[in-house]
Design a protein around this motif. Structure first.
Motif, short mmCIF file in Angstrom:
data_model
loop_
_atom_site.label_atom_id
_atom_site.label_comp_id
_atom_site.label_asym_id
_atom_site.label_seq_id
_atom_site.Cartn_x
_atom_site.Cartn_y
_atom_site.Cartn_z
N TYR A 13 29.46 14.95 -24.36
CA TYR A 13 28.33 14.39 -23.12
C TYR A 13 28.10 12.74 -24.06
CZ TYR A 13 29.16 17.30 -19.68
OH TYR A 13 29.72 18.53 -18.49
N LEU A 14 28.40 12.17 -23.44
CA LEU A 14 27.74 10.90 -24.49
C LEU A 14 26.50 10.78 -23.72
CD1 LEU A 14 27.39 8.59 -27.27
CD2 LEU A 14 28.27 6.80 -24.98
N VAL A 15 24.83 10.39 -24.06
CA VAL A 15 24.08 10.43 -23.67
C VAL A 15 23.29 9.08 -24.62
CG1 VAL A 15 21.62 11.65 -23.09
CG2 VAL A 15 23.69 13.01 -23.26
N GLU A 16 23.22 8.12 -22.90
CA GLU A 16 22.32 6.66 -23.65
C GLU A 16 21.08 7.00 -23.25
OE1 GLU A 16 25.63 3.75 -24.05
OE2 GLU A 16 26.15 4.84 -22.24
N ARG A 50 12.46 26.44 -21.16
CA ARG A 50 13.29 26.53 -19.28
C ARG A 50 12.34 24.98 -18.44
NH1 ARG A 50 9.41 28.67 -16.00
NH2 ARG A 50 11.41 29.54 -14.07
N GLU A 51 13.43 25.37 -17.76
CA GLU A 51 13.08 24.62 -16.47
C GLU A 51 13.67 22.50 -17.19
OE1 GLU A 51 9.44 24.03 -14.13
OE2 GLU A 51 10.49 25.82 -13.35
N PRO A 52 14.45 22.75 -18.01
CA PRO A 52 15.65 21.16 -18.50
C PRO A 52 15.72 20.36 -17.48
CG PRO A 52 16.90 23.12 -18.52
CD PRO A 52 15.93 23.87 -18.10
N ASP A 53 15.72 19.45 -17.02
CA ASP A 53 16.01 18.15 -16.71
C ASP A 53 17.55 18.28 -16.01
OD1 ASP A 53 13.37 16.44 -15.63
OD2 ASP A 53 13.79 16.02 -17.73
N VAL A 88 26.23 9.80 -15.16
CA VAL A 88 25.54 10.63 -13.89
C VAL A 88 24.61 10.34 -14.85
CG1 VAL A 88 24.43 12.09 -12.95
CG2 VAL A 88 27.10 12.62 -13.27
N ARG A 89 23.27 9.53 -13.56
CA ARG A 89 21.60 9.46 -14.62
C ARG A 89 21.48 10.44 -14.66
NH1 ARG A 89 20.19 5.32 -16.89
NH2 ARG A 89 21.53 3.90 -16.97
N ILE A 90 20.16 10.68 -15.34
CA ILE A 90 18.97 11.85 -15.24
C ILE A 90 18.47 11.03 -16.21
CG2 ILE A 90 18.65 14.23 -16.01
CD1 ILE A 90 21.19 13.91 -14.27
N GLY A 91 16.87 10.71 -15.07
CA GLY A 91 16.01 10.61 -15.20
C GLY A 91 16.17 8.83 -16.14
N GLU A 92 15.90 8.68 -17.74
CA GLU A 92 15.66 7.59 -18.48
C GLU A 92 17.34 7.64 -19.18
OE1 GLU A 92 14.75 4.30 -17.64
OE2 GLU A 92 12.83 5.98 -15.89
N ALA A 93 18.04 8.39 -19.04
CA ALA A 93 19.39 8.83 -19.41
C ALA A 93 20.54 8.46 -18.41
CB ALA A 93 19.39 10.60 -20.36
N LEU A 94 20.73 7.90 -19.96
CA LEU A 94 22.82 7.45 -19.17
C LEU A 94 23.52 8.38 -19.48
CD1 LEU A 94 24.68 5.93 -17.00
CD2 LEU A 94 25.15 4.33 -18.41
N VAL A 95 24.51 9.48 -19.03
CA VAL A 95 25.53 11.01 -19.28
C VAL A 95 26.81 9.71 -18.89
CG1 VAL A 95 25.88 13.27 -19.94
CG2 VAL A 95 23.42 12.40 -19.19
N PRO A 148 11.87 9.14 -23.60
CA PRO A 148 10.95 9.12 -22.71
C PRO A 148 11.97 9.63 -21.55
CG PRO A 148 11.41 7.91 -24.23
CD PRO A 148 12.46 8.41 -24.41
N GLY A 149 11.30 10.62 -20.25
CA GLY A 149 12.12 10.47 -18.99
C GLY A 149 13.23 11.27 -19.33
N TYR A 150 13.19 12.23 -20.05
CA TYR A 150 14.72 13.30 -19.58
C TYR A 150 14.57 14.35 -20.86
CZ TYR A 150 16.83 11.15 -24.05
OH TYR A 150 16.77 10.36 -25.13
N ARG A 151 14.76 15.88 -19.98
CA ARG A 151 15.19 16.51 -21.11
C ARG A 151 15.81 17.42 -20.89
NH1 ARG A 151 13.11 22.10 -22.06
NH2 ARG A 151 12.58 21.98 -19.97
N LEU A 152 17.16 18.13 -21.80
CA LEU A 152 18.29 18.08 -21.82
C LEU A 152 19.26 19.01 -22.62
CD1 LEU A 152 19.90 14.99 -21.10
CD2 LEU A 152 19.92 15.88 -19.53
#
Length: 253
Positions: free
Chosen positions: A131-134, A46-49, A101-108, A16-20
């Motif tokens: 990278y831990l993606v939470e 193409r065009e990931p967040d 770093v916050r990417i959308g709804e994910a904390l990296v 929800p809210g991110y594509r990495l």
């Protein structure tokens, strides 16, 4: 979180809210390496967040593949920014271990790995990062690492870990994991799901599993089942995906 194994160390994580996208290497040929499986559909990637780069080696930081996917932003180890910006990538965030770093709804969160991250042998030393993606679930991506990495208590009990289980050459160097070593690390981290990466995609002519690209992943799954039956090994063929549900129970202790 949907986790798609594109191949080698390239993984797409969507929630929800991110594509990495991690370490995109999408071409049929890279230096002396050949792709053993069909190329992925570039348009779908193409065009990931954000693109997460683990280190500067050519099979992880591939400038031509980055140009194909046109990421909105790139996160990379400190020292990689100049290489990326010279190729026209403007939104680059260089990070050090422990930075978030916050990417959308994910904390990296960046984590130091045990791997020589220099672009060339004579270049200045650079870190290799995991990278831990939470988000609603947590996933740890270890793009390339050796067995001496101190992954620390923060990564233990992640919902999913993505661990490299081989390289692309005739033998493993001291800063790479084999299937059994990766299984031992997965057993220590105790995630709900362990997904092998860095196998079955790119290979030199002398790689020992060239005739059977799935061998490293099968060995990982077998070793993990023997030492940590409570951790589920999910082997994804290049191009396949799986969903990690935050409500599903853990298996075993």
């Amino acid at each position: 979180m949907r986790i798609a194994y594109v191949g080698h160390a390239t993984v797409e994580m969507t929630g929800p809210g991110y594509r990495l996208l991690t370490d995109p290497v999408l071409r049929p040929r890279l230096l002396h390496l050949r792709r053993l499986v069909p190329e992925p559909a570039i348009e779908a990637l193409r065009e990931p967040d954000c693109v997460l780069i683990s280190h500067a080696h050519f099979d992880h930081l591939d400038l031509r593949s980055l140009a194909l996917v046109e990421p909105k932003r790139v996160i990379a180890p400190r020292g990689c920014g100049a290489t990326l910006r010279r190729r026209g990538i403007a939104q680059v965030t260089e990070v050090e271990p422990g930075e978030q770093v916050r990417i959308g709804e994910a904390l990296v969160t960046a984590t130091l790995l045990d791997h020589d991250g220099r672009r060339h042998p004579l270049h200045r030393a650079r870190a290799t990062l995991g990278y831990l993606v939470e988000s609603d679930v947590s996933a740890f991506f270890a793009g390339d690492t050796g067995p001496s990495a101190d992954l620390g208590p923060a990564l233990r009990r992640s919902d999913a870990v993505l661990l490299p289980v081989w390289g692309w050459g005739a033998r493993l160097g001291p800063d790479h994991l084999g299937p059994e070593q990766a299984a031992r690390i997965a057993a220590e981290l105790r995630p709900r799901v362990a997904i092998p990466i860095h196998w079955g995609t790119l290979a030199s002519p002398r790689v020992p599993w060239r005739a059977d690209p799935g061998e490293p992943a099968r060995r990982f799954a077998s070793a993990l089942a023997a030492i940590a039956p409570g951790v589920e090994a999910r082997v994804l063929e290049p191009g396949a995906h799986t969903d990690v549900d935050p409500t599903s129970p853990r298996r075993g202790p």
